[in-house]
Scaffold this motif. Sequence first.
Motif, PDB file in Angstrom:
ATOM      1  N   LYS A 141      18.284  42.595  14.174  1.00 20.96           N
ATOM      2  CA  LYS A 141      19.290  41.275  13.839  1.00 20.96           C
ATOM      3  C   LYS A 141      20.525  41.844  13.046  1.00 20.96           C
ATOM      4  O   LYS A 141      21.083  41.139  12.254  1.00 20.96           O
ATOM      5  N   SER A 142      20.901  42.565  13.724  1.00 16.67           N
ATOM      6  CA  SER A 142      22.079  43.305  13.171  1.00 16.67           C
ATOM      7  C   SER A 142      23.360  42.669  13.643  1.00 16.67           C
ATOM      8  O   SER A 142      23.423  42.284  14.864  1.00 16.67           O
ATOM      9  N   ALA A 143      24.303  42.616  12.737  1.00 20.43           N
ATOM     10  CA  ALA A 143      25.661  42.000  13.058  1.00 20.43           C
ATOM     11  C   ALA A 143      26.203  42.892  14.199  1.00 20.43           C
ATOM     12  O   ALA A 143      27.121  42.538  14.944  1.00 20.43           O
ATOM     13  N   ALA A 144      26.063  44.157  14.152  1.00 16.08           N
ATOM     14  CA  ALA A 144      26.679  45.118  15.041  1.00 16.08           C
ATOM     15  C   ALA A 144      25.968  45.260  16.331  1.00 16.08           C
ATOM     16  O   ALA A 144      26.207  46.036  17.249  1.00 16.08           O
ATOM     17  N   LYS A 145      24.713  44.434  16.487  1.00 18.70           N
ATOM     18  CA  LYS A 145      24.162  44.415  17.812  1.00 18.70           C
ATOM     19  C   LYS A 145      25.050  44.395  19.005  1.00 18.70           C
ATOM     20  O   LYS A 145      25.086  44.992  19.949  1.00 18.70           O
TER      21      LYS A 145
END
Lengths: 522, 545, 307, 317
Positions: A141-145
């Motif tokens: 659920k990373s913003a960097a995904k």
Amino acid sequence: MFNSHNDGGLSRRGLLKGATALSASALILPAGMRSAAAAEPKKGGTLRIAITGGSTTDSLDPATWSELFVQVFAACRVNYLTEIAADGSLVGELAESWEASADAATWRFKIRSGVTFHSGKSLTPEDVVASINHHRGEDSKSAAKPIVEQITNIEIDGENVVFTLTAGNADFPFVMSDYHLAILPSADGKIDATSGDGTGGYIIDSWEAGVNAKVKRNPNYWKEGRAHFDAIELYSILDSAARQNALITGEVDVIDKVDTNTVGLLSRAPGIKILATTGTQHFVFPMDYRAAPFSDNNVRLALKYALDREEMVEKILGGYGAVGNDHPIGPGDQFFAADLEQHAYDPDKAKFHLKEAGMDSLNVQLSAADAAFAGAVDAAVLFSEKAAAAGINIEVVREPNDAYWDNVWMKKPFCASYWGGRPTPDWMFTTAYAAGVPWNESFWDNGRFNELLLSARSELDFAKRKDMYHEMQMICQKEGSTITPMFASYVMAHSDKVATPDVVATNWGLDGFRCVERWWFA
Amino acid sequence: MTSKTEKPVLLTIRGLRIEGRSEETWSEIVKGVDITLHKGEVLGLIGESGAGKSTIGLAAMGFARDGCRISGGTIDFDGIDLRKAPETERRGLRGKRIAYVAQSAAASFNPAHKLIDQYCEAPVQHGVMDRSEAEGDAVELYRRMRLPNPEEIGFRYPHQVSGGQLQRAMTAMAMACRPDLIIFDEPTTALDVTTQIEVLSAIRDIVAQFDTAAIYITHDLAVVAQMADKIKVLLKGDEVEEADTRTMLANPQQDYTKSLWAVRSYARPVQPPVTDATPVVSVKAVTAGYGAVDILKNINFDIHKRRTVAVVGESGSGKSTAARVITGLLSPRQGQVLFDGKALPPDYRNRSRDQLRQAQMIYQMADTALNPKLRLRDLIGRPAQMYLGLQGKALTERIRNLLELIELEPDQYIDRLPSELSGGQKQRIGIARALAAEPKFIICDEVTSALDQLVAEGILKLLDKLQSEFELAYMFITHDLATVKSIADEVVVMKDGRVVEQGPKPEMFQPPHDPYTELLLSSVPEMDPDWLTNLLNERKQKENS
Amino acid sequence: MSILINLFWVAVAVAVAMGAGWLFRAAAIALTKGATARMLRTAPVTAGFGMLVILIYVVVAIFAPLIAPFQEREVVGAQFMVWDSVHKLGTDNLGRDMLTRLIYAARNTVGIAFATTALAFVAGSVLGLLAATVGGWLDQVLSRIVDILMAIPALVFALLLLTIFGTSVLKMVLVIATIDATRVFRLARSVAQDIVVMDYIEAAKLRGEGLWRLITREILPNAMAPLVAEFGLRFCFVFLMISALSFLGLGVQPPTADWGSMVRENASLITFGDITPLLPAGAIALLTVAVNFVVDWMLHRASGLKE
Amino acid sequence: MSVIWTMIAKRLGLGLLTLFIISLIIFGATELLPGDLAKSILGQSATPETVAAFRRELGLDLPAHTRYLNWLFGALQGDFGTSLANKRPISDLIATRLGNTLFLALYAAAISVPLSLTLGVLAALYRNSIFDRAVNALALTSISFPEFFVAYILIFVLAQSGLFPSMAQVDARTGFAEMLYRTFLPALTLTLVVTAHMMRMTRAAIINLLASPYIEMARLKGIKPMRVILRHALPNALAPIITVVALNLAYLITGVVVVEVVFVYPGLGQLMVDSVAKRDFPVVQAVALIFAAAYVLLNLTADVLSTLSNPRLVHRK
């Protein structure tokens, strides 16, 4: 919902767009590590910084970082594989060096040895793998995904970590400098995302989300000539007047996001210096290319002539910025089309184009919130005021700051927006102007422009490329669906006790978050 | 009597003028009054409301109420010029050498403090005695005032003590510093007649015991006759005449004084006895109350056309509750109310508009019974408009007609607000409002008890006149036997929710009586200065025998 | 010394204000007659001053376009220009004439505040009077609902509602009115509870009057004094609410001038000792003081104290 | 006294009902807010997959009523859960901030309540004098300035000269005296905001009683004016004053977010606002319930004290 969070929205969005765009192309090649500081720094002292964007919901988990407070806090504690130096070049940080396969689809990073975490654990390639994997995978659920999605495989090869990408990407090392991709200690292939441990120049002393963070110098910091302060205190101050007050009363040494309304007054205060870095950050009013009346280029041109850019720079940016020419390439860029006629406020021309479009007058709604950029509502009001002389009625709709990017941006046909900017024209154009890309906020689709974008990316001849970018800027300016009135500086202020290097990074505010490492007390 | 005038002079007031302010203009309300009071002497000040008697009484303490100012004359208390003395000096006298007993002890005792705390305040504050002395003294005075449980009663809060006891406690409090002068401002007006006797005798005794001078203010001649050595009659701030009590009673000089005396003699002619016609209102075996408590216990009485039934009793006897049952505000637990022989729905909300119209009510306090924000036109006109459907000109005509009936000049009054009327005029509006509905039956709830005697007289005459004109039936609720005497055809005496005795008026005022009726009747003060003394002696003898 | 000079000027200002109040009162008495003049005669100088200020505000609000030297939204110069003969009070952050903005803000702010307060009072007092008159379960239900709404902090509640429903002027008016109505309800109910026990209400009920007439003709006129007093305070609190909302990013829509937002926009100048932000704040304060002076007088009249 | 116990029991029951309904309202409101936690944390970087992952992990994909009931059962067992945003137990998150909020509220109350009562009493005593009118006008002026503006002015006057800090930074290590010093300006700001209301009510409640016969009686007993006010008027004026004081105390606890922001003071208001912005429902819910409970309890206390101050209600006949 709350004003205080605008500032945060800005940085969050900027990076992400920038970071994804990286996959397209970049020209910067690996370089050795070098010091950005020219003067001789001194050690010692406690630096106190007042920063926006802190929230009680902040977390130590890099996957959730999005606002300035946690970004600077992170810069204190952690390192990345690569770092963008003050002059904009890319240098290695925890990666000593890197090399790519010929197709640039496989990247091999040599991990620095002899680095230890605050806990005393030594840095290993496993930590790097686990840290990057934290952002990958089904359940991420990373913003960097989105920016690590291009990685198909990560392997350890001795001291090296090898990344295999879905396709070639010359800019991959750039991606690794993304502030989410902090290298944290791992165990059993997983990092403890919220431990607060890292390899950075400072160790957490105390942290209360949304209030303050205190760190003290890491005595074992591996980097030479960095992290000069004994301790650093970060204060989350959302109210711009409160930040100013804290600086004036000497309770903090550095503040970010100076209120441009009063920056002139602040600069006259004794013992206070304003620090402004002008880069690629610019503010825009995108128009929905698909929908009437903006589908008519004459309407777009009329609007472009109907606002007073000089006045906006003066009143919205407090003079800290430059006028824009309706394309996203800043005046400092080597591909900047300097000979392009500068769009200026000209109600007659605006009227002319309106007539060309078969209209006597035009009524449009312009949605704005200070979440888009500080002063967006005022800018919209100025726009509306000046446009009236050209028979254009702009009704300014102030939208709630809360959920602005969710509910307004790319949903309302005419709104305020901003870009942190990108180091290369290709990157910028690809992010927001190429047909069909996710952040093409104006839904613009210009055949000639799209064609040029593709060919320029593969063109190696500088002169030819310059011609192409020149033409693209012109197309943007003449036919584009985005009004770009101004380029805005990052405006900070600090007490004259704080010394800064000669060159201060322009990629982000506060010396690219790295003021904690790069600055010192005079 | 004469002995008192030989004593040294305590208080001398000469040419006293007091102004009152209304709407930013000052007007004189006391116009040059002289008083000479010797030590130990009791002066009765008598007059109707607006005569300025309370204002004069307070001026004797060097005190003017907010909105009043003493504008002329001299006030000399035992050699101290109260007008010239600084406020601190005057304050030093108040409570210590000059004390005050107010009309309503219930309102004048601070509800937040125990009686004894309030008793002790003046002596302790004035440095006359310390707290423990004062407490002991309080018990002593409570005993002398014949209060029950004198040791314990002081530790109660005012609301825990009955009105008559409170009034005695207040007199005791006034005596706390053994003052030279006490101002009694209508101390028994708010009390029932039977209670009044006890208070009057206690006051009279204690004043005599301590040889305290007093100014006794009242509107009730019979009361002042018992208390005062001499009487001064006031009218609208002017002195009418002054004489010693017996002289004044026997031989009033001025017309105004004579008219005050004469009021007592009004009585309406005796009506022919009722035949067997259906009564307008018939209360049948009604038992009613609030919660679990029965206030009314099996009440029966009838009211016939053109008849006035006076329901008499002291506070708490249930007479007002009876009115509430008849009007339907309170549904009876048992029994019913018949109107023209037909049962009325117990709850007014279930009664038809015509049933509501037929029974009207006139309230005791015209101030609270008339909406202060409505003009007379609307106050009187509304029932006529509602019940009789009158509109426009016809309505105005009816209103004017009603105003004429109650002897108010229509042009002058039709657009006034209640606040622009005198007490008697307000009560007349209450009557007009009842008449406007063209009812058969009117309940008059203590309609004259808040009024001066002359004014009350006028109201009674008016009611009498209207009764014969419109063949009305009246239920007249009162605690005042004098009123009963003047207006009633039949009398119902109530006590503790029961009817003690009922019958035609002439019979009721003739012995033999029910003991309670007897007590009531005998407790009504009479003009005889020796009445109280004789009555107390009589009662004592009865007890002994 | 400077403090003394300042105090001197404050004293002069107060004296002038009271003088103006006295003159206004005298003039008003001379120009009216009958009951109105009698009523005015009871007004203290402060109330005269209050009425004068309110009158001036109303005139300014109504005739704003005629009085203001420039257009409401017109940009006439650089930002934060100093006071001079053209721009009597300088310019604001966008270079709009400050005096003009202040004058138009009178119209907008007073208008919005009035609409909000009026709405709150209509809703709050009708329900409050109804609850007190009818009593029983209706009273219970309404009172419980109001209790619950009042237990949610007003500002947080306003933020939630405005975020959910959006921030047009109409919605802002509705939201603030809803919150204020709960306070009005409580007051109206408690005042009415004292009135419904009066004999004239009993008389009206026995006469068979309907509920509506009972409330509007018999109860409401007698509850007016405390309600009007509350109206005065509530009216002023609306400005503050708008200002606080604008601090949190949800104020009146630009470019509409309103004092609450103007205070917010210029507030940071006070850090540098600039008195510009004091102007809109002062405008609010002056009106608050004026309204409450009048309200105090009316309350005093209603209380029947004669001093 | 049983009257009071009955009242307390009844009111506490009602209070619990109120809290329950408020939790429903707050839940409903947060549901209605545009966006959810996943979206607001991820911001623009939200992709459908990450949002879905987020929701799965936090259970946001469950139907609304299930989530509410889960929360409710937890709360009934005293477990208010963890913050959705940063996984910290809500009790930890709230504990220090509640302490801070209460400290500031009590500090402001400790200044403002005695101040406003004193001023109110003096204004009533010297009613219609210059003093009265000046105090009145000053009080009205102070409430007609927005809070943040009062704060800025105080900072300009008192912090720029170096007398007091402009930031009220406190933590667990700050000593009591230091706390008092550091939070002086926010406390003073709040004092200015609430004093006027209480002072005016004190004045009005006392003056209302001055026409009472028992006040006249006291004056006729030769009691000094100050004692008349304090001993005779004040005890009878307590009920309305207590009510207003309670309302203002509730405000000091629940309504000071603006002051917290300006003075960078870590209180509950800021936590509430942040949590609403991030849609961190359990935190919003917990803070809202604390606020509501504070309001309910303060009102109850006020009613109990009012009742106790009235002998007619305590000592029945």
